[in-house]
Design an enzyme around this catalytic site. Structure first.
Site, PDB file in Angstrom:
ATOM      1  N   LEU A 107      -9.241   0.843  -2.484  1.00 32.14           N
ATOM      2  CA  LEU A 107      -8.819   2.062  -1.789  1.00 32.14           C
ATOM      3  C   LEU A 107      -7.866   2.785  -2.731  1.00 32.14           C
ATOM      4  O   LEU A 107      -7.106   2.148  -3.478  1.00 32.14           O
ATOM      5  CB  LEU A 107      -8.078   1.738  -0.487  1.00 32.14           C
ATOM      6  CG  LEU A 107      -8.879   1.100   0.647  1.00 32.14           C
ATOM      7  CD1 LEU A 107      -7.994   0.933   1.890  1.00 32.14           C
ATOM      8  CD2 LEU A 107     -10.105   1.932   1.004  1.00 32.14           C
ATOM      9  N   ASP A 108      -7.879   4.118  -2.686  1.00 36.80           N
ATOM     10  CA  ASP A 108      -6.929   4.890  -3.495  1.00 36.80           C
ATOM     11  C   ASP A 108      -5.509   4.535  -3.057  1.00 36.80           C
ATOM     12  O   ASP A 108      -5.298   4.082  -1.917  1.00 36.80           O
ATOM     13  CB  ASP A 108      -7.139   6.397  -3.265  1.00 36.80           C
ATOM     14  CG  ASP A 108      -8.527   6.847  -3.696  1.00 36.80           C
ATOM     15  OD1 ASP A 108      -9.122   6.179  -4.555  1.00 36.80           O
ATOM     16  OD2 ASP A 108      -8.989   7.864  -3.154  1.00 36.80           O
ATOM     17  N   ALA A 109      -4.541   4.806  -3.943  1.00 38.54           N
ATOM     18  CA  ALA A 109      -3.151   4.474  -3.614  1.00 38.54           C
ATOM     19  C   ALA A 109      -2.698   5.171  -2.329  1.00 38.54           C
ATOM     20  O   ALA A 109      -1.932   4.601  -1.542  1.00 38.54           O
ATOM     21  CB  ALA A 109      -2.241   4.863  -4.774  1.00 38.54           C
TER      22      ALA A 109
END
Ligand code: URA
Length: 241
Positions: free
Chosen positions: A102-104
């Protein structure tokens, strides 16, 4: 398998700990106090008791993390906190990695495991294990854009996405299900409709929802039953193998 290797593989005790415990007479194997760490034991059938507690061997572990914002889906990062930093010691063992990134700034369900085959199974787009997200958008979304997303939208770089499933939850909030995981996939899909994702949360993998009692930053082990729910629903497989 060697006794020390078997025990150390579960993360809680190191091989040195095992040596010490044996010296103290605190490890019992099949009813007999262990005397050496290189004793051979069958991982599937040996009854091992450590300091009075039954030892349960699991070949692999599967962990549900509710990822907060700002944490990176990596095993190691010099600057940022990683998803592995959030795994508590009692669940930690060597070889853990996030099965899918998942993106930050994306929150929600990250599955952490040491089982490469399982990770591959749930990540490969050809197995159609849906990942469900809730996305808050900058602008409202048109019927036409929903149809484009559902039939497989073409990104600005020409990449043709697999069909997704969209549910309108509010004027600017959608539930979106995808079964591939390209870099910034949903943000780019929404970008291709000239809209923008303001926030994104993964709420389900396959048929297994993120535990609503799991607070951001917390982890818990996924049970064997739940593991089955990732790829099946009511006994029906919903991935193609
Ligand atoms: N799609 C994105 O754009 N970001 C994520 O983190 C996951 C899916």
């Amino acid at each position: 398998m060697r006794l020390d290797k078997l025990i150390a593989s579960q993360g809680k005790y190191s091989r040195t700990d095992v040596k010490k415990l044996i010296k103290q007479g605190l490890i019992v194997v099949n009813g007999k106090t262990a005397t050496t760490s290189d004793e051979k034991v069958d991982p599937d059938s040996a009854e091992v008791v450590i300091n009075g507690e039954p030892f349960i061997y699991k070949e692999h572990i599967y962990i549900m993390l509710n990822k907060p914002e700002g944490v990176v889906s990596a095993t190691d990062d010099k600057v940022h906190k990683t998803v592995l930093d959030l795994v508590p010691p009692e669940l930690f063992r060597d070889g853990l990695f996030p099965a899918g990134r998942l993106d930050a700034d994306t929150t929600g369900f990250v599955l952490i495991t040491d089982d490469g085959d399982f990770a591959h199974k749930i990540l490969s787009p050809k197995n159609h294990v849906e990942k469900t997200y809730i996305a808050e958008l900058a602008d409202s979304i048109s019927e036409e854009d929903i149809l484009k997303l559902e039939s497989g939208i073409t990104l600005k770089d020409g990449y043709e996405c697999l069909p997704s499933k969209i549910k309108l939850l509010g004027e600017k909030i959608i539930e979106i299900k995808i079964c591939e995981g390209k870099y910034h996939q949903i943000k780019r899909m929404i970008g291709a409709t000239n809209n923008r994702v303001l926030s994104l949360k993964r709420v389900q993998i396959g048929a297994l929802p993120l535990d609503i009692d799991l607070r951001p930053g917390n982890c818990r082990e996924i049970t064997q039953e739940e593991l089955g729910e990732i790829t099946t629903k009511n006994g029906t497989y919903f991935y193609a193998e």
